[in-house]
Design an enzyme around this catalytic site. Structure first.
Site, PDB file in Angstrom:
ATOM      1  N   GLY A 242       0.754  -1.236   0.000  1.00  0.00           N
ATOM      2  CA  GLY A 242       0.000   0.000   0.000  1.00  0.00           C
ATOM      3  C   GLY A 242       0.789   1.293   0.000  1.00  0.00           C
ATOM      4  O   GLY A 242       0.216   2.365  -0.226  1.00  0.00           O
ATOM      5  N   CYS A 349     -12.522   5.264 -28.813  1.00  0.00           N
ATOM      6  CA  CYS A 349     -13.792   5.964 -28.982  1.00  0.00           C
ATOM      7  C   CYS A 349     -14.524   6.140 -27.664  1.00  0.00           C
ATOM      8  O   CYS A 349     -15.633   5.625 -27.472  1.00  0.00           O
ATOM      9  CB  CYS A 349     -14.660   5.198 -29.961  1.00  0.00           C
ATOM     10  SG  CYS A 349     -13.760   4.807 -31.443  1.00  0.00           S
ATOM     11  N   TYR A 378       0.564  -1.365 -12.220  1.00  0.00           N
ATOM     12  CA  TYR A 378      -0.823  -1.252 -12.660  1.00  0.00           C
ATOM     13  C   TYR A 378      -0.917  -0.561 -14.032  1.00  0.00           C
ATOM     14  O   TYR A 378      -1.851   0.172 -14.315  1.00  0.00           O
ATOM     15  CB  TYR A 378      -1.675  -0.536 -11.591  1.00  0.00           C
ATOM     16  CG  TYR A 378      -1.514  -1.202 -10.235  1.00  0.00           C
ATOM     17  CD1 TYR A 378      -2.087  -2.444  -9.994  1.00  0.00           C
ATOM     18  CD2 TYR A 378      -0.742  -0.628  -9.223  1.00  0.00           C
ATOM     19  CE1 TYR A 378      -1.898  -3.095  -8.773  1.00  0.00           C
ATOM     20  CE2 TYR A 378      -0.548  -1.270  -7.997  1.00  0.00           C
ATOM     21  CZ  TYR A 378      -1.138  -2.498  -7.785  1.00  0.00           C
ATOM     22  OH  TYR A 378      -0.954  -3.137  -6.591  1.00  0.00           O
TER      23      TYR A 378
HETATM   24  C1  PLP Z   1      -2.860  -5.092  -4.409  1.00  0.00           C
HETATM   25  C2  PLP Z   1      -2.422  -5.731  -3.136  1.00  0.00           C
HETATM   26  C3  PLP Z   1      -1.168  -5.447  -2.603  1.00  0.00           C
HETATM   27  C4  PLP Z   1      -0.220  -4.438  -3.213  1.00  0.00           C
HETATM   28  O1  PLP Z   1      -0.637  -3.142  -3.054  1.00  0.00           O
HETATM   29  P1  PLP Z   1       0.329  -1.916  -3.457  1.00  0.00           P
HETATM   30  O2  PLP Z   1      -0.457  -0.730  -3.188  1.00  0.00           O
HETATM   31  O3  PLP Z   1       0.649  -2.095  -4.887  1.00  0.00           O
HETATM   32  O4  PLP Z   1       1.544  -2.025  -2.601  1.00  0.00           O
HETATM   33  C5  PLP Z   1      -0.796  -6.116  -1.468  1.00  0.00           C
HETATM   34  N1  PLP Z   1      -1.614  -7.017  -0.869  1.00  0.00           N
HETATM   35  C6  PLP Z   1      -2.836  -7.299  -1.346  1.00  0.00           C
HETATM   36  C7  PLP Z   1      -3.673  -8.297  -0.666  1.00  0.00           C
HETATM   37  C8  PLP Z   1      -3.269  -6.676  -2.503  1.00  0.00           C
HETATM   38  O5  PLP Z   1      -4.492  -6.955  -2.977  1.00  0.00           O
END
Ligand code: PLP
Length: 424
Positions: A242, A349, A378
């Protein structure tokens, strides 16, 4: 810090000119830097090693950028993998990441996916709900197996750069509440076919404020202590991913070292192995999307459109999350004519196929190359063939070397995937 810099007046990835790659592979194309990936992984791991909990499991979130060469690069440095589908588990294994370093997360794992994860012996299946726990128990019993599980807890904390990527509030679909986790953990601990080893949380993505993380970690600590107080064994605390990255120039998101301080404060003295699931912070600044200008369309009314050969199917973040990406010319003109405001768009489009409005850029003309920065996470992983545009290719650079690690398919490939119905 990353390894996309001007060299000889043009933008390079490490020691390779982006224009040379664009010439050879065509555009649009994603280009990744090995040195940047390695640096980000090392900085993150070293910061978490310093939190006083021994060797952490740093499980790279595969969905951020799942290319096999990316996974192999990180796996070779000791990274594990956080996966959310059987396909991702298979990718991690194919890249040489051992099952003992793979975490399997996700709110809707099917029986077949759970069976596969049990068969390969992943380190931890993160259970997100009671129905999933029951399904896993059934699948495991049929196999006579006892998979290691962790409970994904929803700590009811708001965090994340956008509503679509916030995952830690009680009304999001992810995980069980803390009180549910306590009850389920205790039950599962007596189960012949389930082996609870830990608890997990992941409260959102593109988090730039550490306070919610600290609050969540504090709640997770309380949970671990209560479970242990009941005599239950809790070996691992998975703190998710995160951490945000600097897409825009301010505010600058915290570094892994600052996150490590939060971990120390929230979990100091707790004897437990830590796991992390960073995705974006590892991959985002390790990749760019290179595109070519098809037209500059100036309306008599004054609006100026920069029409690129990249579109929302190649990079959906602006359309989906109103995300900001820096856009820079690959060959900036020396001397620098006065910049202009452009609406930067793709050929699809839909009005949503707009990368930026009124973006101030140096003057550009048809044929010029531009790079979308911080596009490694992403980006390609969310690309599609919408509008029957060929899937965007990917290139990995290492020093002076580069390789196409996902070629652009041909139109023949695209059409050949679709057998006609027999009656047609
Ligand atoms: C998407 C996700 C992550 C990674 O999140 P980032 O923001 O890219 O670090 C980690 N754990 C879980 C369970 C996720 O779904």
């Amino acid at each position: 810090m990353n390894h996309f810099e001007l060299k000889g007046g043009e933008l390079a990835c490490e020691d390779v000119s982006l224009a040379a790659i664009a010439e050879a592979v065509g555009t649009p194309v994603y280009v990744y830097s090995t040195a940047t990936l390695e640096r980000h992984y090392t900085v993150f791991r070293d910061a978490m090693r310093g939190t006083g909990h021994g060797e952490p499991l740093v499980a790279y979130a595969v969905k951020a950028c799942p290319n096999l060469s990316i996974l192999k690069t990180l796996g070779a440095m000791g990274a594990g993998a956080d996966t959310v589908s059987e396909g991702e588990v298979r990718r991690a294994l194919a890249a040489g990441i051992s099952a003992e370093r793979i975490v399997f997360s996700g709110v809707g794992k099917t029986a077949a996916e759970l069976a596969f994860a049990i068969d390969v012996g992943v380190a931890e299946i993160n259970v997100e709900s009671e129905p999933e726990l029951n399904l896993l128990a059934k699948v495991a019993a049929e196999k006579g197996a006892r998979p290691q599980i962790a409970f994904r807890v929803n700590p009811d904390v708001a965090a994340g750069g956008h509503a679509k990527i916030a995952t830690g509030k009680s009304d999001n679909k992810f995980g069980v509440s803390i009180s549910e986790a306590e009850r389920l953990y205790a039950n599962a601990s007596n189960h012949a076919h389930l082996k609870p080893v830990g608890v997990a949380c992941h409260i959102g993505s593109q988090i730039t404020d550490l306070e919610p993380l600290e609050a969540a970690y504090g709640k997770m600590r309380g949970l671990v202590e209560r479970l242990r107080g009941e005599g239950l064994s809790v070996e691992r605390l998975d703190l998710g991913g995160g951490l945000g990255v600097p897409y825009f120039h301010s505010p600058t998101p915290p570094e892994p070292a600052a996150l490590a301080e939060v971990v120390k404060r929230a979990l100091g003295g707790l004897d437990i192995q830590l796991a992390f699931e960073p995705g974006r912070v590892i991959a985002a600044n390790a990749g760019v999307l290179v595109a070519r200008v098809i037209h500059v369309h100036e309306r008599p009314e004054g609006q100026r459109f920069l029409v690129l050969d990249a579109a929302m199917n190649d990079l959906i973040r602006p359309a989906m999350y109103e995300a900001y990406h820096d856009i820079v010319p690959v060959k900036p003109e020396a001397g620098g004519a006065a910049p202009l405001a452009y609406d930067v768009v793709g050929p699809i489009c839909e009005t949503g196929d707009t990368f930026a409005r009124e973006r101030i850029l140096p003057p550009l003309k048809a044929g010029d190359l531009v790079a979308f920065l911080s596009a490694g996470a992403y980006g390609a992983s969310m690309s599609s063939e919408y509008n029957s545009r060929l899937l965007v290719p990917e290139v990995l650079v290492k020093g002076e070397a580069w390789a196409v690690v996902r070629p652009r398919p041909s139109y023949a490939d695209m059409l050949a995937r679709e057998p006609l119905a027999t009656w047609l």
